[in-house]
Scaffold this active site. Structure first.
Site, PDB file in Angstrom:
ATOM      1  N   CYS A  10     -10.738 -22.189   6.209  1.00  0.00           N
ATOM      2  CA  CYS A  10     -11.096 -21.389   5.028  1.00  0.00           C
ATOM      3  C   CYS A  10     -11.821 -22.295   4.040  1.00  0.00           C
ATOM      4  O   CYS A  10     -12.399 -23.315   4.452  1.00  0.00           O
ATOM      5  CB  CYS A  10      -9.881 -20.688   4.421  1.00  0.00           C
ATOM      6  SG  CYS A  10      -8.621 -21.774   3.735  1.00  0.00           S
ATOM      7  N   ARG A  16      -5.481 -19.099   2.691  1.00  0.00           N
ATOM      8  CA  ARG A  16      -5.599 -18.306   3.919  1.00  0.00           C
ATOM      9  C   ARG A  16      -5.348 -19.086   5.205  1.00  0.00           C
ATOM     10  O   ARG A  16      -4.521 -18.668   6.029  1.00  0.00           O
ATOM     11  CB  ARG A  16      -6.998 -17.659   3.987  1.00  0.00           C
ATOM     12  CG  ARG A  16      -7.231 -16.623   2.912  1.00  0.00           C
ATOM     13  CD  ARG A  16      -8.702 -16.270   2.803  1.00  0.00           C
ATOM     14  NE  ARG A  16      -9.480 -17.411   2.313  1.00  0.00           N
ATOM     15  CZ  ARG A  16     -10.796 -17.448   2.233  1.00  0.00           C
ATOM     16  NH1 ARG A  16     -11.496 -16.403   2.634  1.00  0.00           N
ATOM     17  NH2 ARG A  16     -11.413 -18.512   1.753  1.00  0.00           N
ATOM     18  N   ASP A 126      -9.972 -13.516   0.164  1.00  0.00           N
ATOM     19  CA  ASP A 126      -9.322 -14.670  -0.454  1.00  0.00           C
ATOM     20  C   ASP A 126      -8.391 -14.180  -1.566  1.00  0.00           C
ATOM     21  O   ASP A 126      -8.858 -13.587  -2.540  1.00  0.00           O
ATOM     22  CB  ASP A 126     -10.404 -15.597  -1.032  1.00  0.00           C
ATOM     23  CG  ASP A 126      -9.838 -16.949  -1.407  1.00  0.00           C
ATOM     24  OD1 ASP A 126      -8.602 -17.051  -1.559  1.00  0.00           O
ATOM     25  OD2 ASP A 126     -10.629 -17.890  -1.540  1.00  0.00           O
TER      26      ASP A 126
HETATM   27  P1  4NP Z   1      -8.487 -20.546   0.452  1.00  0.00           P
HETATM   28  O1  4NP Z   1      -8.528 -20.107  -1.100  1.00  0.00           O
HETATM   29  O2  4NP Z   1      -9.909 -20.816   0.868  1.00  0.00           O
HETATM   30  O3  4NP Z   1      -7.905 -19.356   1.135  1.00  0.00           O
HETATM   31  O4  4NP Z   1      -7.608 -21.770   0.515  1.00  0.00           O
HETATM   32  C1  4NP Z   1      -9.159 -20.891  -2.080  1.00  0.00           C
HETATM   33  C2  4NP Z   1      -8.445 -21.828  -2.770  1.00  0.00           C
HETATM   34  C3  4NP Z   1      -9.066 -22.590  -3.739  1.00  0.00           C
HETATM   35  C4  4NP Z   1     -10.402 -22.408  -4.010  1.00  0.00           C
HETATM   36  C5  4NP Z   1     -11.109 -21.470  -3.317  1.00  0.00           C
HETATM   37  C6  4NP Z   1     -10.500 -20.714  -2.337  1.00  0.00           C
HETATM   38  N1  4NP Z   1     -11.029 -23.175  -5.018  1.00  0.00           N
HETATM   39  O5  4NP Z   1     -12.222 -22.905  -5.309  1.00  0.00           O
HETATM   40  O6  4NP Z   1     -10.450 -24.110  -5.553  1.00  0.00           O
END
Ligand code: 4NP
Length: 158
Positions: A10, A16, A126
């Protein structure tokens, strides 16, 4: 192609993909399938951190333990270390394609929900910007996706 090692990818590797990794590890073991799973993020901002506390709580409520997770960033070597690299959304998939060094490596990437035969929408939303309901929905979607994953892996590895 036999698939023995799967990497879930991800963006931040704190919501995720750690969730899908934990759900997959448990359900694959229950199904008696000998497949190693791991996860990473295309971005490195959260490298070394644990999973998001809201994700840990929602996963815990459903019986999944994310407490030991530590985020890490995708690396070129992951194409050698894993047979199949499954992206949570199309942005993640684009990043995988950018890093792939050969057409063979590109062929071993896919959208997670597409590869497991889920019904559309095929991008894993997300939950990071949302509320608790979004995290609970992510757990349900992870369970559905992993159920498809177990069936497909049983097929390709038999
Ligand atoms: P993930 O969610 O891709 O599902 O882990 C996110 C967590 C943090 C960030 C973006 C997506 N961020 O920009 O910090």
């Amino acid at each position: 192609m036999s698939v023995r090692r799967v990497l879930f990818v991800c963006l931040g590797n704190i919501c995720r993909s750690p969730l899908v990794e934990a759900v997959a590890r448990k359900r694959l073991a229950e199904a008696g399938l000998d497949v190693v799973v791991a996860s990473c993020g295309t971005g490195g901002w959260h490298a070394g951190e644990g999973a998001d506390s809201r994700m840990i709580a929602a996963a815990h409520a459903a019986g999944h333990d994310l407490s030991q997770h530590r985020a890490r960033q995708l690396h070129e070597r992951d194409f050698e270390d894993y047979d199949l690299l499954l992206a949570m959304d199309r942005d993640n998939l684009r990043e995988l394609h950018k890093l792939a060094a050969t057409p063979e490596q590109t062929e071993r990437t896919a959208l997670f929900l597409e590869w497991v035969g889920a019904t559309p929408p095929l991008e894993f939303p997300d939950p990071w910007h949302g509320d608790a309901a979004g995290f609970a929905a992510a757990v349900k979607l992870a369970e559905r996706g992993v159920a498809g994953l177990v069936e497909r892996l049983r097929d390709v590895n038999s």
